[in-house]
Design a protein around this motif. Structure first.
Motif, short mmCIF file in Angstrom:
data_model
loop_
_atom_site.label_atom_id
_atom_site.label_comp_id
_atom_site.label_asym_id
_atom_site.label_seq_id
_atom_site.Cartn_x
_atom_site.Cartn_y
_atom_site.Cartn_z
N THR A 553 -37.95 26.03 113.47
CA THR A 553 -38.50 26.16 114.81
C THR A 553 -39.64 27.02 114.80
O THR A 553 -40.69 26.71 115.62
N MET A 554 -39.68 27.99 114.09
CA MET A 554 -40.94 28.89 113.96
C MET A 554 -42.19 28.01 113.31
O MET A 554 -43.14 28.13 113.80
N ALA A 555 -41.94 26.92 112.69
CA ALA A 555 -43.10 26.33 112.15
C ALA A 555 -43.47 25.38 113.12
O ALA A 555 -44.68 25.25 113.26
N GLU A 556 -42.59 24.92 113.74
CA GLU A 556 -42.84 23.75 115.08
C GLU A 556 -43.61 24.61 116.04
O GLU A 556 -44.43 24.20 116.43
N ALA A 557 -43.18 26.05 116.25
CA ALA A 557 -44.00 26.72 117.31
C ALA A 557 -45.29 27.01 116.70
O ALA A 557 -46.24 26.82 117.62
N ASN A 558 -45.71 27.40 115.67
CA ASN A 558 -46.88 27.48 115.18
C ASN A 558 -47.77 26.25 115.10
O ASN A 558 -49.03 26.32 115.50
N ALA A 560 -47.32 23.81 117.27
CA ALA A 560 -47.72 23.72 118.64
C ALA A 560 -48.74 24.52 119.27
O ALA A 560 -49.62 24.09 119.98
N ASN A 561 -48.94 25.94 118.69
CA ASN A 561 -49.85 26.74 119.06
C ASN A 561 -51.39 26.42 118.51
O ASN A 561 -52.35 26.26 119.34
N ALA A 562 -51.13 25.80 117.21
CA ALA A 562 -52.75 25.33 116.74
C ALA A 562 -53.02 24.12 117.43
O ALA A 562 -54.05 24.03 117.77
N GLN A 563 -52.00 23.04 117.92
CA GLN A 563 -52.61 22.02 118.42
C GLN A 563 -53.20 22.09 119.93
O GLN A 563 -53.88 21.68 120.54
N ALA A 564 -52.24 23.25 120.59
CA ALA A 564 -52.94 23.88 121.95
C ALA A 564 -54.23 24.36 121.66
O ALA A 564 -54.94 24.23 122.73
N GLY A 565 -54.47 25.23 120.84
CA GLY A 565 -55.80 25.73 120.64
C GLY A 565 -56.91 24.50 120.49
O GLY A 565 -58.09 24.60 120.84
N LYS A 566 -56.50 23.55 119.46
CA LYS A 566 -57.43 22.66 119.42
C LYS A 566 -57.59 21.66 120.63
O LYS A 566 -58.91 21.35 121.05
N ALA A 567 -56.65 21.54 121.45
CA ALA A 567 -56.81 20.91 122.72
C ALA A 567 -57.72 21.73 123.70
O ALA A 567 -58.39 21.14 124.53
N GLN A 568 -57.38 23.06 123.62
CA GLN A 568 -58.27 23.77 124.59
C GLN A 568 -59.67 23.73 124.00
O GLN A 568 -60.64 23.68 124.89
#
Length: 702
Positions: A553-558, A560-568
């Motif tokens: 779960t922690m790996a998936e959260a990390n 997701a955060n990286a993908q969100a930064g890239k999208a931003q």
């Protein structure tokens, strides 16, 4: 065997201890009590003898057999009474549960479990299940069931406790007793014939003491003695021993005597939970009629059983009987024709027209006798549990369903089951009090009967605690909690309903915590704690699986955060490109009327709208979780309300039963007072009449 000591103190005819009383006076009182039973209960004894004959398929009297023989009618016996008694006793045996003790204080749980194991150990050593079936059958037939509590020599330095069976045909009691548990009796005991050798083994020098009482008991007999008189056909000397227990001054005492000789005597070694002396004999009655006589269910079954035998015998007689209608002169010899007509292969010779000779078969009377037989048979079969109900016991049904089926068939046996249950509870209390008094050595009690695991409970032990100091372990004499003894788990109680409801919810895929199911079960306290401890211990495999899930779960959260930064970042780049294009278009003279580019404020409003939608979705999910939690709590709330209502109904039922008992007692007392006044008035009138008659008689000359 218990060591019996001779009691030197004696009692006079007024039942008061006195140092100057003679042994003969005390024995006279005991003999008079036994004679009172023999004379006052003669009618009851005769009915009990008849009941046992019906149970053992001896249901025709000598006069009836003579009449049947004179008629050439077969004495048919279709025994349903004995089968019904055996069926009732077998069904009641299925209802048996192990005894269990409950504490009245929160700190008495451990003591209650120890008391439960002590009582069960004594019952197992006495084969109590078979003994209770014997006593149950005696009460159903004889009207009285009896057993005794015995002290036997043990191997632990203290006596062992056992229950022993008592034949009710050898039991006598105070004829004034009118209670089903014999709590109002002042004396009771057992009388048996014994060889002189047996007496000598029991009492050293006993043969010399009773040499004048051989083959004689002082002149008092019961009808049961005549039934077994033919068993003593040899020349051996015999005496009748009377084990006489009587109550004087609030204490139970015993006396072993024969004829005019007292052999042994002493005080009762048994006491109840209040420290009061009790007898070793424990008896209960099935029914007591208005005359004070005890009787069993044979009295109710005797009429239908006689009807079955007589109607079936008469039906077979009618089936083998033929009537002849003959015209005068149609046959040469009427007797020969009658005998031939009675034979299955007979030949009838007649003269003239065939209508002159007619064989009449009484079919209507045969059908009537058969119908009467079926009615009597149905009357017996419908008493208590019927055959269909007994067959259903063998099916694969749950314990609760079997209990409901049993209760439906045993509803009309309520008074008997109540007396039988109270008798068992008194026995359990008596053996527990005796164990507290006499079990002083260290013992190990077997807790379960599992073949692979030997589990034992240690009592009366001394061990060292963590500081090296001696401490007592399960000392029976130091258990100061008040123990309420019951018959163990009953599926009709509130806890049984709770357990069944929880199991039903679990089977319907409703999430019920396992700890709650274990707490509502009828398992012993130690087993509950053990199972709950096992559930509380973490499972290593489950821990590893949970840790792996957390890491994933922690790996998936990390990610997701990286993908969100890239999208931003992509969104910022797109915004910058859009602004650059707008600037280029303005400088290059872009035609008017085209769409206005989005400003940074419009972009912020769009992002705020997205956040609002996400918050609304999260609120809806929280509301759904709240509804799920309410769905789990609602059955438990309903369960608590159901338990509270059952407890209120149980309290009201107990109060009603107590009120009815007091009302019945007052009615019996009022009738006794009225009878006393009527007898006093009648005796007063008789004395006045005798006095008047004496005065009317002329005086005789001197």
């Amino acid at each position: 065997m218990i060591n019996l000591e001779t009691l030197h103190a004696n009692y006079n005819s007024d039942s008061v201890m006195g140092p100057d009383d003679a042994d003969a006076k005390k024995l006279i009182v005991r003999r008079r009590e036994f004679e009172d039973y023999c004379s006052a209960k003669s009618r009851e004894i005769e009915e009990q003898r008849l009941s046992w004959r019906y149970y053992h398929v001896d249901q025709w009297t000598a006069e009836q057999l003579k009449v049947l023989k004179k008629r050439s009618q077969p004495p048919m016996t279709f025994d349903r009474t004995g089968r019904k008694i055996d069926s009732l006793s077998g069904t009641i045996r299925r209802l048996r549960t192990d005894p269990k003790a409950y504490p009245n204080t929160p700190r008495g749980e451990q003591g209650a479990e120890v008391a439960t194991q002590v009582i069960r150990t004594i019952n197992d050593a006495s084969f109590a299940e078979d003994l209770e079936v014997e006593c149950c059958r005696d009460a159903l037939v004889h009207g009285i069931g009896v057993d005794e509590l015995m002290l036997e020599q043990g191997d632990q330095g203290d006596p062992d406790l056992r229950f022993g069976y008592v034949d009710p045909r050898t039991f006598f009691y105070d004829p004034r007793s009118l209670r089903t548990n014999f709590s109002d009796t002042r004396f009771h005991g057992v009388y048996k014939w014994a060889d002189i050798d047996e007496l000598e083994a029991l009492v050293e020098g006993g043969a010399e003491l009773v040499k004048d009482a051989l083959n004689n008991d002082g002149g008092y007999w019961t009808a049961f003695d005549t039934d077994r008189e033919n068993l003593w056909v040899d020349s051996r000397n015999r005496v009748r021993l009377v084990d006489h227990w009587y109550k004087r001054g609030g204490m139970w005492r015993w006396c072993l005597h024969t004829g005019n000789v007292e052999l042994l005597s002493g005080d009762s070694p048994f006491f109840n939970e209040r420290g009061m002396s009790i007898s070793k004999y424990s008896a209960f009655a099935n029914m007591i009629d208005i005359d004070g006589d005890h009787y069993g269910f044979i009295r109710r079954l005797r009429g239908p059983q006689d009807a079955m035998n007589q109607h079936r015998s008469k039906a077979i007689h009618i089936m083998n009987t033929r009537q002849l209608k003959i015209r005068q002169g149609a046959v040469d010899d009427i007797e020969v024709t009658r005998r031939e007509a009675a034979r299955p292969d007979g030949t009838l010779v007649f003269n003239g027209d065939p209508k002159d000779l007619e064989v009449i078969q009484p079919e209507s009377e045969f059908l009537q006798q058969t119908q009467y037989y079926q009615d009597a048979k149905q009357e017996i079969d419908t008493f208590g549990p019927n055959q269909q109900l007994i067959q259903e016991f063998g099916q694969n049904v749950s314990g609760r369903a079997a209990n409901l089926l049993q209760q439906a068939g045993l509803a009309e046996l309520g008074p008997f089951l109540k007396n039988f249950r109270m008798w068992k509870l008194e026995r359990y209390r008596a053996c527990w009090c005796a164990a507290q008094r006499y079990w002083t050595s260290e013992r190990f009690l077997r807790v379960t009967g599992d073949a692979g695991v030997a589990q034992f409970l240690q009592i009366n032990a001394v061990e060292l605690d963590a500081y090296g100091l001696p401490t007592l372990v399960n000392m029976l004499g130091n258990i100061d909690v008040e123990i309420k003894v019951d018959e163990g788990p009953d599926t009709e109680t509130v806890m049984g309903d709770v357990f069944d409801l929880l199991m039903g919810l679990s089977q319907n895929n409703v999430p019920v915590p396992p700890q709650l199911i274990i707490e509502a079960s009828a398992l012993p306290l130690s087993d509950k704690k053990k199972l709950q401890g096992m559930l509380a211990q973490p499972d290593p495999a489950k821990q590893q699986a949970q840790q792996a899930i957390i890491q994933k779960t922690m790996a998936e959260a990390n990610l997701a955060n990286a993908q969100a930064g890239k999208a931003q970042a992509d969104a910022g780049k797109s915004q910058s490109g859009a602004l650059l294009n707008i600037a280029k278009a303005r400088t290059e003279g872009m035609p008017e009327g085209g769409p206005e580019p989005k400003t940074p404020l419009d972009v912020e409003e769009q992002l705020a709208s997205i956040d609002e939608k996400q918050a609304t979705a999260e609120h809806k999910r929280a509301t759904a979780r709240n509804l799920d939690h309410r769905a789990l709590v609602t059955p438990l709330q309903l369960l608590a309300d159901h338990s509270s209502r059952n407890a209120d109904r149980f309290g009201a039922s107990v109060e009603q039963i107590a009120n009815r008992g007091f009302e019945g007692m007052h009615r019996h007392l009022d009738r006794a007072v009225d009878d006393f006044h009527r007898r006093a008035d009648r005796e007063s009138r008789e004395r006045v009449a005798r006095f008047a008659a004496a005065r009317r008689q002329p005086s005789q000359p001197k």
